[in-house]
Design an enzyme around this catalytic site. Structure first.
Site, PDB file in Angstrom:
ATOM      1  N   ASN A  42      -2.287 -54.794   1.773  1.00  0.00           N
ATOM      2  CA  ASN A  42      -1.853 -53.973   2.896  1.00  0.00           C
ATOM      3  C   ASN A  42      -1.124 -54.882   3.884  1.00  0.00           C
ATOM      4  O   ASN A  42      -1.378 -56.085   3.928  1.00  0.00           O
ATOM      5  CB  ASN A  42      -3.062 -53.308   3.585  1.00  0.00           C
ATOM      6  CG  ASN A  42      -2.672 -52.073   4.386  1.00  0.00           C
ATOM      7  OD1 ASN A  42      -1.817 -52.118   5.266  1.00  0.00           O
ATOM      8  ND2 ASN A  42      -3.295 -50.957   4.072  1.00  0.00           N
ATOM      9  N   CYS A  53       2.483 -19.754  -5.954  1.00  0.00           N
ATOM     10  CA  CYS A  53       2.337 -18.659  -5.005  1.00  0.00           C
ATOM     11  C   CYS A  53       0.843 -18.503  -4.715  1.00  0.00           C
ATOM     12  O   CYS A  53       0.051 -18.301  -5.636  1.00  0.00           O
ATOM     13  CB  CYS A  53       2.917 -17.371  -5.593  1.00  0.00           C
ATOM     14  SG  CYS A  53       2.670 -15.967  -4.503  1.00  0.00           S
ATOM     15  N   HIS A  76      -4.208 -35.852  -4.651  1.00  0.00           N
ATOM     16  CA  HIS A  76      -3.707 -34.846  -3.697  1.00  0.00           C
ATOM     17  C   HIS A  76      -2.580 -34.007  -4.288  1.00  0.00           C
ATOM     18  O   HIS A  76      -1.746 -33.480  -3.557  1.00  0.00           O
ATOM     19  CB  HIS A  76      -3.247 -35.526  -2.403  1.00  0.00           C
ATOM     20  CG  HIS A  76      -4.380 -36.142  -1.633  1.00  0.00           C
ATOM     21  ND1 HIS A  76      -4.228 -37.138  -0.696  1.00  0.00           N
ATOM     22  CD2 HIS A  76      -5.725 -35.890  -1.674  1.00  0.00           C
ATOM     23  CE1 HIS A  76      -5.406 -37.471  -0.197  1.00  0.00           C
ATOM     24  NE2 HIS A  76      -6.329 -36.747  -0.778  1.00  0.00           N
ATOM     25  N   ALA A  82       3.547 -54.271  -0.120  1.00  0.00           N
ATOM     26  CA  ALA A  82       3.032 -54.020  -1.465  1.00  0.00           C
ATOM     27  C   ALA A  82       3.980 -54.518  -2.558  1.00  0.00           C
ATOM     28  O   ALA A  82       3.546 -55.133  -3.538  1.00  0.00           O
ATOM     29  CB  ALA A  82       2.768 -52.530  -1.635  1.00  0.00           C
ATOM     30  N   ASP A 133       4.371 -38.241  -4.722  1.00  0.00           N
ATOM     31  CA  ASP A 133       5.807 -38.500  -4.886  1.00  0.00           C
ATOM     32  C   ASP A 133       6.241 -38.796  -6.317  1.00  0.00           C
ATOM     33  O   ASP A 133       7.419 -39.042  -6.567  1.00  0.00           O
ATOM     34  CB  ASP A 133       6.241 -39.649  -3.962  1.00  0.00           C
ATOM     35  CG  ASP A 133       5.393 -40.915  -4.143  1.00  0.00           C
ATOM     36  OD1 ASP A 133       4.849 -41.125  -5.244  1.00  0.00           O
ATOM     37  OD2 ASP A 133       5.284 -41.699  -3.179  1.00  0.00           O
ATOM     38  N   CYS A 187       7.345 -12.216  -6.242  1.00  0.00           N
ATOM     39  CA  CYS A 187       6.590 -11.187  -5.496  1.00  0.00           C
ATOM     40  C   CYS A 187       7.017 -11.135  -4.027  1.00  0.00           C
ATOM     41  O   CYS A 187       6.533 -10.299  -3.272  1.00  0.00           O
ATOM     42  CB  CYS A 187       5.080 -11.421  -5.617  1.00  0.00           C
ATOM     43  SG  CYS A 187       4.460 -12.776  -4.587  1.00  0.00           S
ATOM     44  N   GLU A 196      -1.578 -54.690   6.972  1.00  0.00           N
ATOM     45  CA  GLU A 196      -2.531 -55.002   8.046  1.00  0.00           C
ATOM     46  C   GLU A 196      -3.949 -54.661   7.593  1.00  0.00           C
ATOM     47  O   GLU A 196      -4.118 -53.848   6.673  1.00  0.00           O
ATOM     48  CB  GLU A 196      -2.177 -54.231   9.318  1.00  0.00           C
ATOM     49  CG  GLU A 196      -2.224 -52.731   9.133  1.00  0.00           C
ATOM     50  CD  GLU A 196      -1.756 -51.950  10.359  1.00  0.00           C
ATOM     51  OE1 GLU A 196      -0.943 -52.484  11.126  1.00  0.00           O
ATOM     52  OE2 GLU A 196      -2.238 -50.816  10.524  1.00  0.00           O
ATOM     53  N   CYS A 224       8.524 -16.603  -4.222  1.00  0.00           N
ATOM     54  CA  CYS A 224       8.050 -16.110  -5.517  1.00  0.00           C
ATOM     55  C   CYS A 224       8.762 -14.784  -5.813  1.00  0.00           C
ATOM     56  O   CYS A 224       9.292 -14.132  -4.896  1.00  0.00           O
ATOM     57  CB  CYS A 224       6.543 -15.886  -5.386  1.00  0.00           C
ATOM     58  SG  CYS A 224       5.755 -15.318  -6.888  1.00  0.00           S
TER      59      CYS A 224
HETATM   60  P1  NAD Z   1      -1.672 -43.728   5.728  1.00  0.00           P
HETATM   61  O1  NAD Z   1      -0.322 -43.351   6.240  1.00  0.00           O
HETATM   62  O2  NAD Z   1      -2.866 -43.272   6.475  1.00  0.00           O
HETATM   63  O3  NAD Z   1      -1.761 -45.330   5.669  1.00  0.00           O
HETATM   64  C1  NAD Z   1      -0.756 -46.106   5.062  1.00  0.00           C
HETATM   65  C2  NAD Z   1      -1.264 -47.517   4.914  1.00  0.00           C
HETATM   66  O4  NAD Z   1      -0.263 -48.259   4.242  1.00  0.00           O
HETATM   67  C3  NAD Z   1      -1.547 -48.210   6.250  1.00  0.00           C
HETATM   68  O5  NAD Z   1      -2.794 -48.875   6.153  1.00  0.00           O
HETATM   69  C4  NAD Z   1      -0.386 -49.213   6.391  1.00  0.00           C
HETATM   70  O6  NAD Z   1      -0.778 -50.384   7.056  1.00  0.00           O
HETATM   71  C5  NAD Z   1      -0.060 -49.491   4.929  1.00  0.00           C
HETATM   72  N1  NAD Z   1       1.325 -49.908   4.660  1.00  0.00           N
HETATM   73  C6  NAD Z   1       2.472 -49.487   5.273  1.00  0.00           C
HETATM   74  N2  NAD Z   1       3.546 -50.067   4.709  1.00  0.00           N
HETATM   75  C7  NAD Z   1       3.071 -50.866   3.726  1.00  0.00           C
HETATM   76  C8  NAD Z   1       3.698 -51.706   2.755  1.00  0.00           C
HETATM   77  N3  NAD Z   1       5.040 -51.874   2.703  1.00  0.00           N
HETATM   78  N4  NAD Z   1       2.904 -52.388   1.893  1.00  0.00           N
HETATM   79  C9  NAD Z   1       1.545 -52.253   1.940  1.00  0.00           C
HETATM   80  N5  NAD Z   1       0.911 -51.461   2.823  1.00  0.00           N
HETATM   81  C10 NAD Z   1       1.657 -50.766   3.682  1.00  0.00           C
HETATM   82  O7  NAD Z   1      -1.692 -43.305   4.207  1.00  0.00           O
HETATM   83  P2  NAD Z   1      -2.911 -42.901   3.241  1.00  0.00           P
HETATM   84  O8  NAD Z   1      -4.055 -43.795   3.485  1.00  0.00           O
HETATM   85  O9  NAD Z   1      -2.325 -42.791   1.894  1.00  0.00           O
HETATM   86  O10 NAD Z   1      -3.355 -41.459   3.723  1.00  0.00           O
HETATM   87  C11 NAD Z   1      -2.436 -40.543   4.175  1.00  0.00           C
HETATM   88  C12 NAD Z   1      -2.296 -39.259   3.384  1.00  0.00           C
HETATM   89  O11 NAD Z   1      -0.909 -38.928   3.460  1.00  0.00           O
HETATM   90  C13 NAD Z   1      -2.600 -39.316   1.937  1.00  0.00           C
HETATM   91  O12 NAD Z   1      -3.352 -38.191   1.668  1.00  0.00           O
HETATM   92  C14 NAD Z   1      -1.254 -39.166   1.217  1.00  0.00           C
HETATM   93  O13 NAD Z   1      -1.392 -38.198   0.199  1.00  0.00           O
HETATM   94  C15 NAD Z   1      -0.342 -38.563   2.235  1.00  0.00           C
HETATM   95  N6  NAD Z   1       1.043 -39.100   2.227  1.00  0.00           N
HETATM   96  C16 NAD Z   1       1.663 -39.323   1.026  1.00  0.00           C
HETATM   97  C17 NAD Z   1       2.950 -39.868   0.996  1.00  0.00           C
HETATM   98  C18 NAD Z   1       3.610 -40.095  -0.360  1.00  0.00           C
HETATM   99  O14 NAD Z   1       3.348 -39.343  -1.312  1.00  0.00           O
HETATM  100  N7  NAD Z   1       4.425 -41.134  -0.510  1.00  0.00           N
HETATM  101  C19 NAD Z   1       3.589 -40.196   2.179  1.00  0.00           C
HETATM  102  C20 NAD Z   1       2.935 -39.926   3.415  1.00  0.00           C
HETATM  103  C21 NAD Z   1       1.648 -39.388   3.419  1.00  0.00           C
END
Ligand code: NAD
Length: 271
Positions: A234, A149, A141, A253, A126, A171, A236, A169
């Site tokens: 986190n 493309c 990621h 966070a 993001d 193409c 949780e 694209c």
């Molecule tokens: P996940 O969705 O599997 O886990 C998210 C974690 O964040 C959970 O453990 C949850 O308890 C915790 N969480 C939720 N809200 C929170 C907060 N306010 N403060 C602290 N912790 C909080 O995400 P992941 O482990 O990053 O893996 C998922 C994949 O999805 C990754 O590869 C990621 O690239 C992709 N993804 C990215 C985005 C983004 O770019 N913002 C969004 C969704 C998914």
């Protein structure tokens, strides 16, 4: 924690106070580690951007309740039917475009500025770390700011593609954002650099990841093996909490990072 739970039933005010005192003490310990360690790293996941309005894979009412990510986020699904996958991508891009960095992203930017954070390794696509002031970011990621493309390999910036959905694209094929779909390889440079840094860091801040996505979820173990202190933030507990985490700061966070960076600044002033 079991004791604390029993107290909640009888004296909710007292236990709230004791939990917050404990949390403050743990934040202090984490701040001391950050100030003392030779090289601090951060590993972030979708949870760090939840307070910016981007749902993680678990949030109620989020994108992923409507789109099964195994159906929409694999590279084979994209190749087979890119128009279908773009229904989800267009919605996600709209959410990401409107999001702004929150105090957690900005806190990491502040730590880097203070010389206390070497690099952020993020699983997110993001761009909010960069917008929050971090300059050394490894995008494990990929990033949604460019598209390519798959067929003729031409790359485009977001500003070049206009409003057409799906974007195409020259193409004629449908473009794919430069984010890693399930089944695609992690960019080799990101993989190597992250592994090298994790093997030599003094502490690792793990923020908002469920640690269920490989190989990013192996980074904390690599750091731990190298002797690093693992500080996890986190809402949780996760798979890491009882295995590699040294200090678990439970909460959102943005709120925890704001307190942690304040504490670091207090310690720095005292030195
Ligand atoms: P996940 O969705 O599997 O886990 C998210 C974690 O964040 C959970 O453990 C949850 O308890 C915790 N969480 C939720 N809200 C929170 C907060 N306010 N403060 C602290 N912790 C909080 O995400 P992941 O482990 O990053 O893996 C998922 C994949 O999805 C990754 O590869 C990621 O690239 C992709 N993804 C990215 C985005 C983004 O770019 N913002 C969004 C969704 C998914």
């Amino acid at each position: 924690m079991l004791d604390a739970y029993q107290f909640v039933i009888q004296h909710p005010e007292m236990i709230r106070e004791s939990i917050s005192t404990n949390l403050q003490g743990e934040i202090r310990r984490a701040a001391e580690i950050l100030c003392q360690s030779q090289m601090n790293l951060a590993l972030t996941g979708a949870g760090i951007s939840v307070e910016s309005g981007i749902p993680d894979f678990r949030s109620a009412g989020g994108l992923w309740e409507r789109y099964d990510f195994m159906e929409y986020a694999t590279i084979s699904a994209f190749r087979a039917n890119p128009e279908k996958i773009w229904q989800m991508l267009a919605e996600m891009e709209d959410v990401v475009r409107r999001a702004k960095p929150n105090p957690a992203h900005k806190g990491l930017g502040r730590l880097e500025h203070m010389g206390l954070l070497h690099t952020v390794i993020t699983q997110n696509i993001d761009n909010l770390h960069q917008e929050g002031g971090s300059t050394r970011v490894i995008e494990y990621h990929g990033n949604s700011k460019t598209l390519s493309c798959l067929w003729c390999k031409r790359q485009y910036g977001l500003d070049e593609i206009g409003d057409q959905v799906p974007p195409r694209c020259t193409c004629g094929k449908v473009l794919k954002p430069d984010v890693i779909f399930f089944g695609e390889a992690i960019p080799p440079r990101a993989l190597d650099e992250s592994y090298d840094l994790a093997s030599s860091c003094g502490s690792l801040l793990v923020i908002g990841t469920s640690a269920q996505v490989a190989p990013a979820n192996t980074i904390p173990g690599v750091a731990k093996k190298a002797g690093a202190g693992i500080i996890e933030i986190n809402v949780e507990p996760t798979l890491l909490t009882s295995s590699v985490t040294d200090i678990f700061l439970q909460g959102r966070a943005g709120e925890i990072m704001a307190k942690l960076v304040d504490e670091v600044e207090n310690l720095m002033r005292q030195e």
